[in-house]
Design a protein around this motif. Structure first.
Motif, PDB file in Angstrom:
ATOM      1  N   VAL A  73      -0.393  -2.597  -1.437  1.00 21.35           N
ATOM      2  CA  VAL A  73      -0.609  -2.524   0.013  1.00 21.35           C
ATOM      3  C   VAL A  73       0.602  -1.907   0.694  1.00 21.35           C
ATOM      4  N   ASN A  74       0.370  -0.778   1.376  1.00 23.89           N
ATOM      5  CA  ASN A  74       1.451  -0.083   2.057  1.00 23.89           C
ATOM      6  C   ASN A  74       0.910   0.777   3.184  1.00 23.89           C
ATOM      7  N   ASN A  75       1.803   1.166   4.075  1.00 21.64           N
ATOM      8  CA  ASN A  75       1.597   2.250   5.036  1.00 21.64           C
ATOM      9  C   ASN A  75       2.763   3.218   4.876  1.00 21.64           C
ATOM     10  N   TYR A  76       2.577   4.483   5.266  1.00 23.23           N
ATOM     11  CA  TYR A  76       3.684   5.434   5.269  1.00 23.23           C
ATOM     12  C   TYR A  76       3.528   6.355   6.467  1.00 23.23           C
ATOM     13  N   HIS A  77       4.662   6.840   6.984  1.00 23.96           N
ATOM     14  CA  HIS A  77       4.582   7.610   8.223  1.00 23.96           C
ATOM     15  C   HIS A  77       5.780   8.552   8.379  1.00 23.96           C
ATOM     16  N   LEU A  78       5.584   9.527   9.247  1.00 27.93           N
ATOM     17  CA  LEU A  78       6.649  10.412   9.708  1.00 27.93           C
ATOM     18  C   LEU A  78       6.293  10.852  11.121  1.00 27.93           C
ATOM     19  N   GLN A  79       7.251  11.441  11.809  1.00 31.83           N
ATOM     20  CA  GLN A  79       6.960  12.018  13.121  1.00 31.83           C
ATOM     21  C   GLN A  79       7.361  13.478  13.132  1.00 31.83           C
ATOM     22  N   LEU A  80       6.474  14.320  13.663  1.00 30.22           N
ATOM     23  CA  LEU A  80       6.748  15.743  13.788  1.00 30.22           C
ATOM     24  C   LEU A  80       7.695  16.008  14.947  1.00 30.22           C
ATOM     25  N   PRO A  81       8.492  17.061  14.851  1.00 33.45           N
ATOM     26  CA  PRO A  81       9.421  17.399  15.942  1.00 33.45           C
ATOM     27  C   PRO A  81       8.678  17.987  17.136  1.00 33.45           C
ATOM     28  N   PRO A  82       9.354  18.118  18.287  1.00 30.97           N
ATOM     29  CA  PRO A  82       8.747  18.791  19.440  1.00 30.97           C
ATOM     30  C   PRO A  82       8.345  20.214  19.063  1.00 30.97           C
ATOM     31  N   PRO A  83       7.281  20.749  19.642  1.00 29.12           N
ATOM     32  CA  PRO A  83       6.517  20.172  20.754  1.00 29.12           C
ATOM     33  C   PRO A  83       5.390  19.250  20.310  1.00 29.12           C
ATOM     34  N   TYR A  84       5.271  18.981  19.007  1.00 27.64           N
ATOM     35  CA  TYR A  84       4.117  18.219  18.506  1.00 27.64           C
ATOM     36  C   TYR A  84       4.293  16.715  18.719  1.00 27.64           C
ATOM     37  N   ASN A  85       5.433  16.180  18.280  1.00 26.67           N
ATOM     38  CA  ASN A  85       5.809  14.777  18.498  1.00 26.67           C
ATOM     39  C   ASN A  85       4.860  13.767  17.866  1.00 26.67           C
ATOM     40  N   THR A  86       3.899  14.230  17.124  1.00 24.53           N
ATOM     41  CA  THR A  86       2.855  13.375  16.574  1.00 24.53           C
ATOM     42  C   THR A  86       3.354  12.585  15.364  1.00 24.53           C
ATOM     43  N   ILE A  87       2.942  11.319  15.276  1.00 25.36           N
ATOM     44  CA  ILE A  87       3.177  10.509  14.086  1.00 25.36           C
ATOM     45  C   ILE A  87       2.004  10.723  13.134  1.00 25.36           C
ATOM     46  N   ILE A  88       2.303  11.077  11.894  1.00 25.13           N
ATOM     47  CA  ILE A  88       1.292  11.157  10.845  1.00 25.13           C
ATOM     48  C   ILE A  88       1.383   9.854  10.050  1.00 25.13           C
ATOM     49  N   LEU A  89       0.296   9.104  10.046  1.00 27.73           N
ATOM     50  CA  LEU A  89       0.268   7.766   9.459  1.00 27.73           C
ATOM     51  C   LEU A  89      -0.777   7.700   8.359  1.00 27.73           C
ATOM     52  N   GLY A  90      -0.365   7.245   7.189  1.00 25.16           N
ATOM     53  CA  GLY A  90      -1.286   7.083   6.069  1.00 25.16           C
ATOM     54  C   GLY A  90      -1.121   5.729   5.415  1.00 25.16           C
ATOM     55  N   GLY A  91      -1.817   5.562   4.332  1.00 25.42           N
ATOM     56  CA  GLY A  91      -1.777   4.281   3.626  1.00 25.42           C
ATOM     57  C   GLY A  91      -2.956   3.427   4.023  1.00 25.42           C
ATOM     58  N   ALA A  92      -2.774   2.648   5.088  1.00 25.42           N
ATOM     59  CA  ALA A  92      -3.833   1.755   5.604  1.00 25.42           C
ATOM     60  C   ALA A  92      -4.378   0.841   4.518  1.00 25.42           C
ATOM     61  N   ARG A  93      -3.533   0.501   3.579  1.00 26.38           N
ATOM     62  CA  ARG A  93      -4.036  -0.279   2.448  1.00 26.38           C
ATOM     63  C   ARG A  93      -4.418  -1.707   2.826  1.00 26.38           C
ATOM     64  N   GLN A  94      -3.828  -2.265   3.888  1.00 30.84           N
ATOM     65  CA  GLN A  94      -4.273  -3.582   4.342  1.00 30.84           C
ATOM     66  C   GLN A  94      -5.767  -3.573   4.657  1.00 30.84           C
ATOM     67  N   PHE A  95      -6.229  -2.444   5.150  1.00 32.63           N
ATOM     68  CA  PHE A  95      -7.640  -2.255   5.479  1.00 32.63           C
ATOM     69  C   PHE A  95      -8.443  -1.818   4.256  1.00 32.63           C
ATOM     70  N   LEU A  96      -7.935  -0.841   3.518  1.00 25.08           N
ATOM     71  CA  LEU A  96      -8.720  -0.194   2.474  1.00 25.08           C
ATOM     72  C   LEU A  96      -8.942  -1.059   1.240  1.00 25.08           C
ATOM     73  N   VAL A  97      -8.094  -2.072   1.014  1.00 28.27           N
ATOM     74  CA  VAL A  97      -8.371  -2.937  -0.138  1.00 28.27           C
ATOM     75  C   VAL A  97      -9.698  -3.665   0.020  1.00 28.27           C
TER      76      VAL A  97
END
Length: 498
Positions: free
Chosen positions: A303-327
Motif C-alpha cells: 500500500v502506497n501513494n507517490y507524487h510529484l509537482q510540475l513546475p510553472p506554468p503547470y503547477n499540477t501534482i501528478i498522484l499515483g498509487g492509490a493502493r489504499q483504495f485499489l487493494v
C-alpha cells in the motif's frame, strides 16, 4: 493476438502537452524497405532510435529507421506513467542481494542511479531540459506505519551493513527518524520517519517527443502513428525480415521490439513472461511550488501513494498509487489491460488525498483536478509485470535479427535509457554498419546481468503460472484490505460503502 485498446482513457501528460507529433506520419505510404524497424513509440522505442542516431552520426552513412506505433505516438505506458525518474537507491537491496549477492545488488542499484546524470547530460547536450520539465533533487519514502518503517529502515541498514558508510551509493541516502522532522520534510500528515535519496522528475511524454523530433530532423527516421505491426517473418535467405502491417509490408534488416506489455503480440514466447498490470493516476491543481520534494507514502509492502509537482506554468501534482483504495479492487489491476476504462470511485479518492494527507493544504474539501476526469484529470495505463521482476533486453533468442527492450514492470524511467544504449551497438553490428560509442554513453555502467534476454532465462520462465501469480496478488490485496489504513471513512466513501 494482443494489441492495445483503440480508445484509452485520456492522460494529462498527453492532453496538456499538445504535441504536433501525436498522430504524426512521415509519409502517406510506408517505405518498402528500411534498415531497422522499431515497433513501439514509447520511451524504449524512442531511446533506441535516438541512440542509433548518436552512435552513427559521425559515420559516412546512417541507418534508415521506420518506427511503427499502433496508436498515437507515445500514447501507451510512457505517456501514462508517474513521471518519476526515481531509482531504487536502497529499497530493493534485501531481495536483490539475496538473489544476486551484495555486489550483484549494488550493480543493479548503480545502473538505476546512473540514469540521473545520463538524463542531465543528454538534456543539456540537446537543449531540452526546460522543455521536458526535467528537475533533480531529493525524494522520500515516508513511513506511515511502524510496519512500513521496519521494512524501509531494514533495507537501508542492510545496504549499510554490507557496503559501509563510505560507499558512494550509501552516502547518497539518509534517514529522518524524528516524526516532526519527517512530517515537515515530506509534507505528509502522520509521517513517522523517512528515507531520503537523490531523484529526478520529467515529463515523460515530452521527453519521448523531443527525442523523436531530434531524430526526425536528421532525415533518417520515418515515424508512423496508427500503424500496428501485425506479424514478423523469419529472416529470409537474403537477410530480410518482413514486418506486416494493416497498411502494407516493410522489409528490414533488423527489428526491435519495444512494446512492453504487448510484446507477445509478435513474440508469443513472452506470453507468460510479460503480463499486464493496470495502474491509475490523477492530475491535481496546486499552488505554484507547493510540493517541495517528490515522494512516496508507505503503509505496508503493498500500500502506497507517490507524487510529484510540475513546475510553472503547470503547477499540477501528478498522484499515483492509490493502493489504499485499489487493494479492494484487485480485478481492476493485475492481469488487466483495460486502459479504456476508469477505475470506478478512484477519482474521488484522488481528490480527497490533498486535504487528508498533505500538511498545510489550502482547503478542506475535495481538490480540483487539473482537467476534467475524462479529459486527462484521471486516467489508467497498462505497464507490465515481468515473470522474474526484471526486463528483457538484448537479441531475441532463436529469432535472427530481432532485438528486445521490454518488460520493465512499471519501473522503466531509471532503466530504459541505458538499456537502449546497450542494445544499439548490437543492432548496428548486425547491420554491419560503421559506428562509434557516443561520449554520452561512455561513463555509464554496463547492462545488469538479470536484464539479459538469454535463451536459458526465457526457457526457464516458460513454466511461470499466471494463475498462481494472480492468486498471490489477490491474497496480498485481501490481507492489506483488512488493515485500518485501508478502511477509513474517505476510502469507504470512495468505494461506495458509506
Amino acid at each position: 493476438m494482443v494489441l492495445p485498446t483503440s480508445n484509452p482513457t485520456k492522460s494529462y501528460w498527453v492532453e496538456a502537452a499538445e504535441s504536433s507529433l501525436r498522430d504524426f506520419r512521415s509519409s502517406d505510404d510506408l517505405p518498402k524497405e528500411t534498415d531497422v524497424v522499431i515497433v513501439g513509440s514509447g520511451y524504449a522505442g524512442a531511446s533506441t532510435a535516438y541512440w542509433i542516431h548518436k552512435y552513427t552520426e559521425k559515420a559516412a552513412q546512417q541507418p534508415q529507421i521506420v518506427l511503427l506505433e499502433a496508436r498515437d505516438i507515445c500514447g501507451a505506458a510512457t505517456g501514462r506513467n508517474g513521471g518519476q525518474l526515481r531509482p531504487h537507491a536502497y529499497s530493493r537491496y534485501p531481495p536483490w542481494s539475496e538473489r544476486f549477492g551484495s555486489q550483484g545488488a549494488m550493480e543493479l542499484i548503480r545502473h538505476e542511479m546512473a540514469h540521473l546524470p545520463a538524463f542531465k547530460e543528454l538534456a543539456d547536450e540537446e537543449g531540452i531540459t526546460e522543455e521536458i520539465c526535467l528537475r533533480f533533487g531529493e525524494t522520500f519514502d515516508a513511513a506511515m506505519t511502524e510496519e512500513a518503517w521496519t521494512r524501509l529502515e531494514g533495507a537501508y541498514q542492510a545496504m549499510r551493513k554490507d557496503h559501509g558508510d563510505d560507499n558512494d551509493v550509501v552516502r547518497t541516502c539518509r534517514t529522518i527518524e524524528d516524526a516532526s522532522h519527517a512530517e515537515e520534510f515530506t509534507q505528509m500528515k502522520g509521517a513517522l520517519a523517512a528515507v531520503v535519496h537523490p531523484t529526478g522528475q520529467v515529463w515523460p511524454y515530452k521527453f519521448v517527443h523531443a527525442l523523436l523530433r531530434i531524430v526526425l530532423e536528421t532525415g533518417n527516421l520515418n515515424l508512423q502513428a496508427h500503424t500496428p505491426a501485425m506479424n514478423v517473418s523469419e529472416r529470409d535467405a537474403d537477410g530480410w525480415i518482413t514486418v506486416g502491417t494493416d497498411r502494407g509490408n516493410i522489409r528490414a534488416k533488423a527489428v526491435v521490439h519495444t512494446t512492453n506489455r504487448f510484446t507477445s503480440h509478435l513474440l508469443p514466447e513472452f506470453s507468460n513472461l510479460i503480463i499486464p498490470d493496470k495502474a491509475t493516476l490523477a492530475a491535481i491543481k496546486a499552488p505554484a511550488g507547493f510540493v517541495k520534494h517528490t515522494g512516496a507514502q508507505h503503509w505496508d509492502s503493498s500500500v502506497n501513494n507517490y507524487h510529484l509537482q510540475l513546475p510553472p506554468p503547470y503547477n499540477t501534482i501528478i498522484l499515483g498509487g492509490a493502493r489504499q483504495f485499489l487493494v479492494h479492487r484487485p480485478e481492476d489491476c493485475f492481469l488487466n489491460d483495460e486502459e479504456d476504462k476508469q477505475v470506478a470511485g478512484v477519482a474521488d479518492f484522488f481528490k480527497s488525498w490533498p486535504a487528508s494527507d498533505v500538511v498545510s493544504w489550502p482547503g478542506l474539501g475535495p481538490a480540483e483536478l487539473g482537467k476534467n476526469v475524462d479529459e486527462g484529470g484521471c486516467w489508467t495505463g497498462v505497464d507490465s509485470s515481468s515473470a522474474d521482476s526484471f526486463p528483457f533486453v538484448g537479441p531475441v533468442p532463436n529469432r535472427d535479427g530481432n532485438f528486445i527492450a521490454a518488460g520493465f514492470s512499471g519501473h522503466g524511467m531509471p532503466r530504459i535509457l541505458l538499456s537502449a544504449a546497450h542494445i544499439t551497438p548490437l543492432i548496428l553490428e548486425s547491420l554491419g554498419v560503421e559506428f562509434s560509442q557516443p561520449v554520452l554513453v561512455a561513463p555509464f555502467p554496463p547492462l545488469p546481468k538479470p536484464f539479459h534476454a538469454t535463451f536459458e532465462r526465457i526457457e526457464k520462465l516458460q513454466s511461470t503460472s499466471i494463475t498462481a501469480k494472480g492468486a498471490s496478488y489477490r491474497e496480498s490485496c485481501a490481507e492489506s484490505a483488512k488493515k485500518p489504513f485501508c478502511n477509513d471513512e474517505r476510502i469507504r466513501k470512495s468505494l461506495g460503502l458509506v
